[in-house]
Design a protein around this motif. Sequence first.
Motif, mmCIF file in Angstrom:
data_model
loop_
_atom_site.group_PDB
_atom_site.id
_atom_site.type_symbol
_atom_site.label_atom_id
_atom_site.label_comp_id
_atom_site.label_asym_id
_atom_site.label_seq_id
_atom_site.Cartn_x
_atom_site.Cartn_y
_atom_site.Cartn_z
ATOM 1 N N SER A 8 0.843 -1.189 0.000
ATOM 2 C CA SER A 8 0.000 0.000 0.000
ATOM 3 C C SER A 8 0.886 1.250 0.000
ATOM 4 N N ASN A 9 0.270 2.384 -0.296
ATOM 5 C CA ASN A 9 1.022 3.634 -0.274
ATOM 6 C C ASN A 9 1.563 3.931 1.119
ATOM 7 N N GLU A 10 0.772 3.633 2.134
ATOM 8 C CA GLU A 10 1.230 3.879 3.504
ATOM 9 C C GLU A 10 2.421 2.995 3.851
ATOM 10 N N GLN A 11 2.382 1.746 3.434
ATOM 11 C CA GLN A 11 3.500 0.850 3.687
ATOM 12 C C GLN A 11 4.735 1.288 2.911
ATOM 13 N N ARG A 13 5.456 4.359 1.960
ATOM 14 C CA ARG A 13 5.975 5.568 2.605
ATOM 15 C C ARG A 13 6.809 5.210 3.832
ATOM 16 N N ALA A 14 6.322 4.283 4.613
ATOM 17 C CA ALA A 14 7.071 3.871 5.803
ATOM 18 C C ALA A 14 8.400 3.230 5.424
ATOM 19 N N LYS A 77 3.355 6.595 -5.863
ATOM 20 C CA LYS A 77 4.549 6.151 -5.130
ATOM 21 C C LYS A 77 5.768 7.000 -5.483
ATOM 22 N N ILE A 80 5.399 9.978 -3.297
ATOM 23 C CA ILE A 80 5.748 9.638 -1.923
ATOM 24 C C ILE A 80 7.265 9.633 -1.741
#
Length: 390
Positions: A8-11, A13-14, A77, A80
């Motif tokens: 995912s985008n959140e993953q 980014r992390a 991505k 990001i």
Amino acid sequence: MGEHGVESNEQFRARVRDWLEDNLSGRFAGLRGLGGPGREHEAFDERVSWEKHLARAGWTCLSWPVEHGGAGLSLDKQVIFHEEYARAQAPGKVSHLGQELLGPTLVAYGTAEQQERFLPPIRDVEELWCQGYSEPGAGSDLAAVSTTATRDGDEWVVTGQKVWTSLAHVADWCFVLARTEPGSRRHAGLSYLLVPMDQPGVDVRPINQLTGTSEFNEVFFDRARTPVDMLVGEEGQGWRVAMGTLAFERGVATLGQQIGFRRELAELTELARGNGAVEDPAVRADLARAWVELDVMRAHALRTLGDARTGTAEVSKLLWANWHRALGELAMRVRGAASLVTRGEPYDLDEWQRLYLFSRADTIYGGSNEVQRNVIAERVLGLPREMKAT
């Protein structure tokens, strides 16, 4: 990874944030905040090493298709990564022109042989590039290019002068817009050539800027040579290829750039609070306006991301260039009389003085304000063309 194995985008980014935190350490820790426009002289060799480190980890050429050696990341991505790169204050890129401009141009217009020869060393930061577009009589008006290239057997012979050539003094190659059809005018008869810099007939002379640095250069070609197969696209169709390159110039990296702008504005706001300048209603209003305009700029960038329509890139350039130049002027007002005095001899500028002086060029390089407005007026709004001097 997500439920079905898709990150995912959140993953993502992390993962980017963690990698940058882990790797901007040790021998690279001192590079945070170094480099970028007006500061390209800072720790240049160390920044090259950093980018090679990025390449080995697969963090270069994010937009390139996988089949051409890139990461093949989606637009979101890519955004990001550039945002997190800016937030981490990772150093300014030295290979931007190769990775973000020439590489995508070769993917779109180059031959298989050109792609095989040039894409891997660009990706691995083994060869650096500069852009041979502007000339003394053809700055943002590229159709007025007068540099010539003539066929001599199996080579092109290039003669002419380019100006405002960023990082030409460290580049291995230059992508050059030259006139290959004698007697041709404006957009016709131009060709897009790849020219090696390390050869007789190429003379690079630095241009000293208001900041005391010299990342821009004049480049003189005096019968410089390049093989005939270094032509990108068709002979005489260089305008189309050159416009393709410019379309790549203002991509997702703009959103990372805005992170840097936001940091500058936050620091200037704190300075105004600290020295009392914020008590001036006009300064306070201009600071507030700058915050609002930066939000508008981000919204515009997100709304038009990936939009190839004529006018989109020109509006984006006008927005950020004028905003950043105004920020430099506001910084001088916030600092007051202290802005007129250097920190030491002979010319030791602080960050705000350097911002003010270098940002004067923001509305010139990469296409001047006047040319951007003409493009919007003529090609988007359909207004009559500007009268050209004859």
